[in-house]
Structures are given as structure tokens and as C-alpha cells.
Design an enzyme around this catalytic site. Structure first.
Site, PDB file in Angstrom:
ATOM      1  N   GLU A 207       0.845  -1.199   0.000  1.00 21.95           N
ATOM      2  CA  GLU A 207       0.000   0.000   0.000  1.00 21.95           C
ATOM      3  C   GLU A 207       0.882   1.252   0.000  1.00 21.95           C
ATOM      4  O   GLU A 207       0.622   2.212  -0.757  1.00 21.95           O
ATOM      5  CB  GLU A 207      -0.899   0.045   1.252  1.00 21.95           C
ATOM      6  CG  GLU A 207      -1.749  -1.187   1.484  1.00 21.95           C
ATOM      7  CD  GLU A 207      -1.031  -2.233   2.327  1.00 21.95           C
ATOM      8  OE1 GLU A 207       0.143  -2.559   2.036  1.00 21.95           O
ATOM      9  OE2 GLU A 207      -1.649  -2.735   3.273  1.00 21.95           O
TER      10      GLU A 207
ATOM     11  N   ASP B 266      23.215 -39.107  -3.095  1.00 24.31           N
ATOM     12  CA  ASP B 266      22.980 -38.246  -4.271  1.00 24.31           C
ATOM     13  C   ASP B 266      23.969 -37.080  -4.357  1.00 24.31           C
ATOM     14  O   ASP B 266      24.137 -36.500  -5.424  1.00 24.31           O
ATOM     15  CB  ASP B 266      21.562 -37.648  -4.234  1.00 24.31           C
ATOM     16  CG  ASP B 266      20.464 -38.712  -4.240  1.00 24.31           C
ATOM     17  OD1 ASP B 266      20.807 -39.900  -4.269  1.00 24.31           O
ATOM     18  OD2 ASP B 266      19.281 -38.333  -4.212  1.00 24.31           O
TER      19      ASP B 266
ATOM     20  N   LEU C 122      20.906 -28.866  -4.064  1.00 24.24           N
ATOM     21  CA  LEU C 122      19.671 -28.310  -3.495  1.00 24.24           C
ATOM     22  C   LEU C 122      19.588 -26.798  -3.678  1.00 24.24           C
ATOM     23  O   LEU C 122      19.145 -26.080  -2.780  1.00 24.24           O
ATOM     24  CB  LEU C 122      19.542 -28.694  -2.006  1.00 24.24           C
ATOM     25  CG  LEU C 122      19.599 -30.197  -1.704  1.00 24.24           C
ATOM     26  CD1 LEU C 122      19.596 -30.448  -0.203  1.00 24.24           C
ATOM     27  CD2 LEU C 122      18.434 -30.935  -2.353  1.00 24.24           C
TER      28      LEU C 122
ATOM     29  N   GLY D 291      14.995 -38.602   1.691  1.00 27.04           N
ATOM     30  CA  GLY D 291      14.477 -39.721   0.903  1.00 27.04           C
ATOM     31  C   GLY D 291      13.297 -40.409   1.575  1.00 27.04           C
ATOM     32  O   GLY D 291      12.496 -39.784   2.271  1.00 27.04           O
TER      33      GLY D 291
ATOM     34  N   GLU E 159      12.506 -32.937   0.189  1.00 25.17           N
ATOM     35  CA  GLU E 159      12.880 -33.633  -1.052  1.00 25.17           C
ATOM     36  C   GLU E 159      13.365 -35.069  -0.825  1.00 25.17           C
ATOM     37  O   GLU E 159      13.942 -35.664  -1.722  1.00 25.17           O
ATOM     38  CB  GLU E 159      13.944 -32.816  -1.790  1.00 25.17           C
ATOM     39  CG  GLU E 159      13.445 -31.455  -2.243  1.00 25.17           C
ATOM     40  CD  GLU E 159      14.110 -30.979  -3.532  1.00 25.17           C
ATOM     41  OE1 GLU E 159      14.373 -31.808  -4.409  1.00 25.17           O
ATOM     42  OE2 GLU E 159      14.367 -29.768  -3.623  1.00 25.17           O
TER      43      GLU E 159
ATOM     44  N   THR F 119       8.434 -40.920   4.898  1.00 25.92           N
ATOM     45  CA  THR F 119       7.617 -41.834   5.694  1.00 25.92           C
ATOM     46  C   THR F 119       7.286 -41.230   7.056  1.00 25.92           C
ATOM     47  O   THR F 119       6.140 -41.292   7.509  1.00 25.92           O
ATOM     48  CB  THR F 119       8.358 -43.185   5.854  1.00 25.92           C
ATOM     49  OG1 THR F 119       8.562 -43.711   4.547  1.00 25.92           O
ATOM     50  CG2 THR F 119       7.569 -44.163   6.699  1.00 25.92           C
TER      51      THR F 119
ATOM     52  N   ARG G 208      19.147 -23.742 -10.046  1.00 24.88           N
ATOM     53  CA  ARG G 208      19.997 -23.589 -11.231  1.00 24.88           C
ATOM     54  C   ARG G 208      19.192 -23.566 -12.524  1.00 24.88           C
ATOM     55  O   ARG G 208      19.610 -23.016 -13.518  1.00 24.88           O
ATOM     56  CB  ARG G 208      20.995 -24.768 -11.345  1.00 24.88           C
ATOM     57  CG  ARG G 208      21.836 -25.000 -10.139  1.00 24.88           C
ATOM     58  CD  ARG G 208      22.853 -26.107 -10.336  1.00 24.88           C
ATOM     59  NE  ARG G 208      22.266 -27.421 -10.591  1.00 24.88           N
ATOM     60  CZ  ARG G 208      21.692 -28.193  -9.672  1.00 24.88           C
ATOM     61  NH1 ARG G 208      21.612 -27.786  -8.429  1.00 24.88           N
ATOM     62  NH2 ARG G 208      21.189 -29.378  -9.997  1.00 24.88           N
TER      63      ARG G 208
HETATM   64  N1  LIG Z   1      12.866 -40.045  -5.801  1.00 22.35           N
HETATM   65  C1  LIG Z   1      12.950 -39.139  -4.845  1.00 22.35           C
HETATM   66  O1  LIG Z   1      12.068 -38.293  -4.654  1.00 22.35           O
HETATM   67  C2  LIG Z   1      14.169 -39.152  -3.992  1.00 22.35           C
HETATM   68  C3  LIG Z   1      14.504 -37.997  -3.258  1.00 22.35           C
HETATM   69  C4  LIG Z   1      15.607 -38.049  -2.433  1.00 22.35           C
HETATM   70  C5  LIG Z   1      16.348 -39.214  -2.328  1.00 22.35           C
HETATM   71  N2  LIG Z   1      16.017 -40.292  -3.078  1.00 22.35           N
HETATM   72  C6  LIG Z   1      16.755 -41.553  -2.921  1.00 22.35           C
HETATM   73  O2  LIG Z   1      16.423 -42.020  -1.635  1.00 22.35           O
HETATM   74  C7  LIG Z   1      17.507 -42.790  -1.120  1.00 22.35           C
HETATM   75  C8  LIG Z   1      17.795 -42.288   0.286  1.00 22.35           C
HETATM   76  O3  LIG Z   1      16.633 -42.455   1.064  1.00 22.35           O
HETATM   77  P1  LIG Z   1      16.683 -43.130   2.493  1.00 22.35           P
HETATM   78  O4  LIG Z   1      15.305 -43.419   2.916  1.00 22.35           O
HETATM   79  O5  LIG Z   1      17.653 -44.254   2.443  1.00 22.35           O
HETATM   80  O6  LIG Z   1      17.360 -42.043   3.393  1.00 22.35           O
HETATM   81  P2  LIG Z   1      17.009 -40.535   3.781  1.00 22.35           P
HETATM   82  O7  LIG Z   1      15.584 -40.439   4.157  1.00 22.35           O
HETATM   83  O8  LIG Z   1      17.572 -39.609   2.785  1.00 22.35           O
HETATM   84  O9  LIG Z   1      17.947 -40.364   5.065  1.00 22.35           O
HETATM   85  C9  LIG Z   1      17.791 -41.227   6.158  1.00 22.35           C
HETATM   86  C10 LIG Z   1      18.761 -40.778   7.216  1.00 22.35           C
HETATM   87  O10 LIG Z   1      18.362 -39.484   7.687  1.00 22.35           O
HETATM   88  C11 LIG Z   1      18.556 -39.400   9.077  1.00 22.35           C
HETATM   89  N3  LIG Z   1      17.249 -39.280   9.708  1.00 22.35           N
HETATM   90  C12 LIG Z   1      16.038 -39.565   9.184  1.00 22.35           C
HETATM   91  N4  LIG Z   1      15.068 -39.310  10.090  1.00 22.35           N
HETATM   92  C13 LIG Z   1      15.689 -38.871  11.206  1.00 22.35           C
HETATM   93  C14 LIG Z   1      15.241 -38.438  12.471  1.00 22.35           C
HETATM   94  N5  LIG Z   1      13.936 -38.410  12.792  1.00 22.35           N
HETATM   95  N6  LIG Z   1      16.159 -38.048  13.373  1.00 22.35           N
HETATM   96  C15 LIG Z   1      17.472 -38.062  13.070  1.00 22.35           C
HETATM   97  N7  LIG Z   1      17.963 -38.444  11.886  1.00 22.35           N
HETATM   98  C16 LIG Z   1      17.077 -38.860  10.966  1.00 22.35           C
HETATM   99  C17 LIG Z   1      19.220 -40.681   9.505  1.00 22.35           C
HETATM  100  O11 LIG Z   1      20.580 -40.421   9.408  1.00 22.35           O
HETATM  101  P3  LIG Z   1      21.602 -41.025  10.483  1.00 22.35           P
HETATM  102  O12 LIG Z   1      21.531 -42.490  10.251  1.00 22.35           O
HETATM  103  O13 LIG Z   1      22.898 -40.417  10.177  1.00 22.35           O
HETATM  104  O14 LIG Z   1      21.071 -40.642  11.808  1.00 22.35           O
HETATM  105  C18 LIG Z   1      18.765 -41.653   8.443  1.00 22.35           C
HETATM  106  O15 LIG Z   1      19.645 -42.721   8.285  1.00 22.35           O
HETATM  107  C19 LIG Z   1      18.648 -42.587  -2.077  1.00 22.35           C
HETATM  108  O16 LIG Z   1      18.770 -43.736  -2.895  1.00 22.35           O
HETATM  109  C20 LIG Z   1      18.242 -41.413  -2.924  1.00 22.35           C
HETATM  110  O17 LIG Z   1      18.769 -41.488  -4.221  1.00 22.35           O
HETATM  111  C21 LIG Z   1      14.950 -40.277  -3.906  1.00 22.35           C
END
Ligand SMILES: NC(=O)c1ccc[n+]([C@@H]2O[C@H](COP(=O)([O-])OP(=O)(O)OC[C@H]3O[C@@H](n4cnc5c(N)ncnc54)[C@H](OP(=O)(O)O)[C@@H]3O)[C@@H](O)[C@H]2O)c1
Length: 363
Positions: free
Chosen positions: A54, A203, A207, A299, A297, A304, A210
């Protein structure tokens, strides 16, 4: 309501949107001033701490505004405990005769007071024009100002059979270039992007923005056990001071110090017996950091938990036509059933669906 009110409020929305990515945690606001059926000035809130829409429109008018109508998508402010002077007194001073508003400001310092001040001074005030569109435009601000928590959007890219990667521990690129550009445009709008430690390690994402115009968001890494590779791009590129890492009090002190010395902000939190930080705790801390919107984003573990704890406001599903037949499922939970689908369209070969979560948990 006059027959042209919606037209000028729509123009306010267009102007307001120019501030997206730059005004947070303030709202997006646009303003149009009309005299004798013609727009005589326009303004918008362009950056945090800058003039309000405004004030911008009033200052930009080349003629007297006596008898004019002012359109604004949000109630003009009346409070003085902020960076810029209040707008309602400036409207009164300029002798504008009618004010048309889309949304009442839920900010407790304003809510209704701006309107009351205008009315007390003989100005006709009309509210609620295209209210739902206004609510959508300012959905980040409205959630943040009412709850102190950021607006959370989950962006899940998955294969046609619901996988986020073909093989555990590896990255599979699932979606096409149109989806990638869309994601970068979204990053420019949100205050922060959030991922888990495995996504950083597997990966090594940047983030940043670009493939679109706009500024880079902050980067939030969730890493209870501090397993992230300190050599990752998010801790070393020129944007590293915009990285915030959440970890536990038991995380290795030397590694914490190493990341801190690189300029990364570290927030230590309590963890549960499984080593997990409460996501509500994370959102509260982000709110305290004035982060009003978060684009999640991945994983799979991160998606979940947000879904199981019902702590998200919006979900964007980017579905690739690829069928992997194996791999890691995007969700280790049922796809939430009570979401409202608000958009479905194609981004190249990928299907994009946007859902609202009307029932997210607030505690
Ligand atoms: N298609 C898609 O949209 C997409 C996007 C991103 C990634 N990806 C793929 O997803 C895969 C990775 O996914 P992911 O499920 O294995 O792992 P993630 O969700 O990226 O990371 C899991 C890790 O995050 C930390 N974490 C998660 N929740 C937590 C909490 N409440 N408190 C503290 N730490 C926490 C833990 O690390 P610490 O064990 O160190 O505590 C856990 O091991 C890769 O293959 C990637 O390429 C796909």
C-alpha cells in the site's frame, strides 16, 4: 461488492506474487489504486523489510488520491512494532474513500484493527473478495503466523510402481527435465529445502536453484548419527553458510566442529531410543529460525516419518512412466487417504499431482 472488484483483486494477486521467495516470513501483498475507473498506481511488497504494497502504491501515485479506491489482497496494517510505518494511517491521510480487501490479516497485531481504523475514519471497507484464492496465495504465511510452524510440502518423485530408487544405496534418476525445472522453480519459492543424511551421502545434491530464476533456499539436513560425508556439496559449496544440520547431542564433537568451521549451522536435539529426533521439534526450531516454508525432497525415511506423523500440509507427487520392478519404495507407509487433490497435469512424460492435507497434526 462492485462488478469490477474481482478484476482488481486478481491484479493484486499478480503483483503480490512478484515478492514470492523474497518477503518471508512476511505475507505476499499487492495493491492497486483506482480513480475514475482507471488504475492510477500499483505496488507490491518486494522484499522483507522493504515498503509494504500500500505504501509503495501510494508513494508511486503521480496525482492526488482523494476519492480513489484502494485494492489490496491483505488487510492494511495498523501496528507500529515493525520495520516500516503502518499503512492504514497513510491511506487515511491520502483521502482514499474506499478500500477493498481479500483476506483479513491473522497476525494478532493487525487482525481487524486496520479495518476498524479505516472505518472509524469514514472509509468504506469491503472484505472477503476472492478470499479462497487469497488464502492459497499466502498459505505459507497464514500457517506460520497462526502456528509458529513452517508450511511443509513433500515432493516425492517415484517410478510408476512406487519406487524412489532401483537399488538401495544408489541414485536412480526417474523424472524428466520438465520436472527438474519445476522443482527448481519451487525451491525458489520456499524458505528451505529439507533432506535426510542418506540422500546427502548417496545423491550429493546441491539443493539450489539452477534451472530457474530465483534465489537459493536454505538447506536443512536431518542426521541424528551425523553420518553425512563432510565432503558433500551442501557443506562445501559457496552456499554452505545456508546449510542447517540437525543432529543429536551424542554426535561426534570433532565432526560437529569440522562442519561448524565450514560455516554450517548445527542444531543439536534430544533423540528417542532409536536415535531419532522428533519432527515436531525440528519444525518448531525451524519456525524459531523464521523459516516459514519447507520443501521436503527425501528420501524414503524422511517422507515416511512426515506422513506417519501427519506433519505435512501439501504433497506433490511426480510420477515417472518408468517401471523399475524392484528397488526402494518411496513410502514405508500407506499413501494418506484423506488428502484433497487440487491439481493433476503432465510435466513432459511425468504425471504431477498436488494434494492438500486438510487434517495435519498441530502438536
Ligand atoms: N525419488 C525421490 O524423490 C528421492 C529424493 C531423495 C532421495 N532419493 C533416494 O532415496 C535414497 C535415500 O533415502 P533413504 O530413505 O535411504 O534415506 P534418507 O531419508 O535420505 O535419510 C535417512 C537418514 O536421515 C537421518 N534421519 C532420518 N530421520 C531422522 C530423524 N527423525 N532423526 C534423526 N535423523 C534422521 C538418519 O541419518 P543417520 O543415520 O545419520 O542418523 C537416516 O539414516 C537414495 O537412494 C536417494 O537417491 C529419492
Amino acid at each position: 461488492m462492485k462488478k469490477y472488484d474481482e478484476k482488481y483483486i486478481k491484479r493484486c494477486f499478480e503483483l503480490a506474487a512478484k515478492g514470492a521467495g523474497y518477503v518471508s516470513p512476511n505475507p505476499l501483498v499487492g495493491c492497486v489504486i483506482v480513480k475514475e475507473g482507471k488504475i492510477v498506481s500499483e505496488g507490491w511488497h518486494a522484499k522483507f523489510g522493504g515498503p509494504h504494497a500500500e505504501a509503495d502504491a501510494i508513494a508511486g501515485a503521480a496525482e492526488s488520491l482523494e476519492g480513489a479506491e484502494l485494492y489490496c489482497n491483505l488487510e492494511p496494517c495498523s501496528h507500529t512494532n515493525k520495520k516500516t510505518p503502518p499503512c492504514a494511517p497513510a491511506i487515511i491521510e491520502s483521502k482514499i474513500k474506499r478500500v477493498v480487501i481479500s483476506n483479513i490479516d491473522p497476525n494478532p497485531f493487525v487482525s481487524g484493527n486496520g479495518i476498524e481504523l479505516l472505518r472509524k475514519n469514514g472509509i468504506e471497507v469491503e472484505t472477503g473478495i476472492l478470499e479462497e484464492e487469497g488464502n492459497y496465495l499466502n498459505r505459507f504465511f497464514f500457517k506460520y503466523i497462526k502456528t509458529g510452524l513452517p508450511y511443509v510440502t513433500l515432493k516425492i518423485a517415484q517410478s510408476a510402481d512406487g519406487m524412489i530408487t532401483a537399488e538401495e544405496g544408489k541414485q536412480t534418476w526417474l523424472t524428466g527435465s520438465e520436472s527438474a525445472q519445476f522443482v527448481h522453480r519451487q525451491r525458489a519459492l520456499y524458505d528451505a529445502v529439507l533432506v535426510g543424511a542418506n540422500t546427502v551421502n548417496i545423491d550429493d545434491p546441491q539443493l539450489n536453484v539452477r534451472l530457474a530464476e530465483g534465489r537459493n533456499p536454505k538447506r536443512i539436513i536431518i542426521d541424528g548419527a551425523l553420518s553425512s560425508n563432510p565432503g558433500s556439496k551442501v557443506f562445501n559449496d559457496e552456499n554452505r553458510e545456508n546449510t542447517i544440520l540437525f543432529t543429536s547431542y551424542s554426535a561426534d564433537n570433532a565432526k560437529v566442529q569440522l562442519l561448524h568451521d565450514k560455516g554450517v549451522s548445527i542444531i543439536r536435539c534430544e533423540v528417542n531410543p532409536e536415535g531419532k529426533i522428533s519432527f515436531m521439534e525440528i519444525l518448531k526450531k525451524l519456525g524459531e529460525e523464521k523459516i516459514a516454508s519447507v520443501f521436503v525432497e527425501g528420501g524414503a525415511q524422511i517422507f515416511t516419518q512426515f506422513i506417519k506423523e501427519n506433519l505435512f500440509d501439501e504433497l506433490i507427487l511426480l510420477q515417472s512412466p518408468l517401471v523399475l520392478g524392484r528397488g526402494v519404495k518411496a513410502l514405508n507407509a500407506e499413501f494418506p487417504s484423506k488428502l484433497k487433490k487440487i491439481e493433476e497435469n503432465m510435466l513432459g512424460k511425468d504425471k504431477k499431482c498436488v494434494y492438500f492435507n486438510p487434517f495435519q497434526s498441530r502438536n
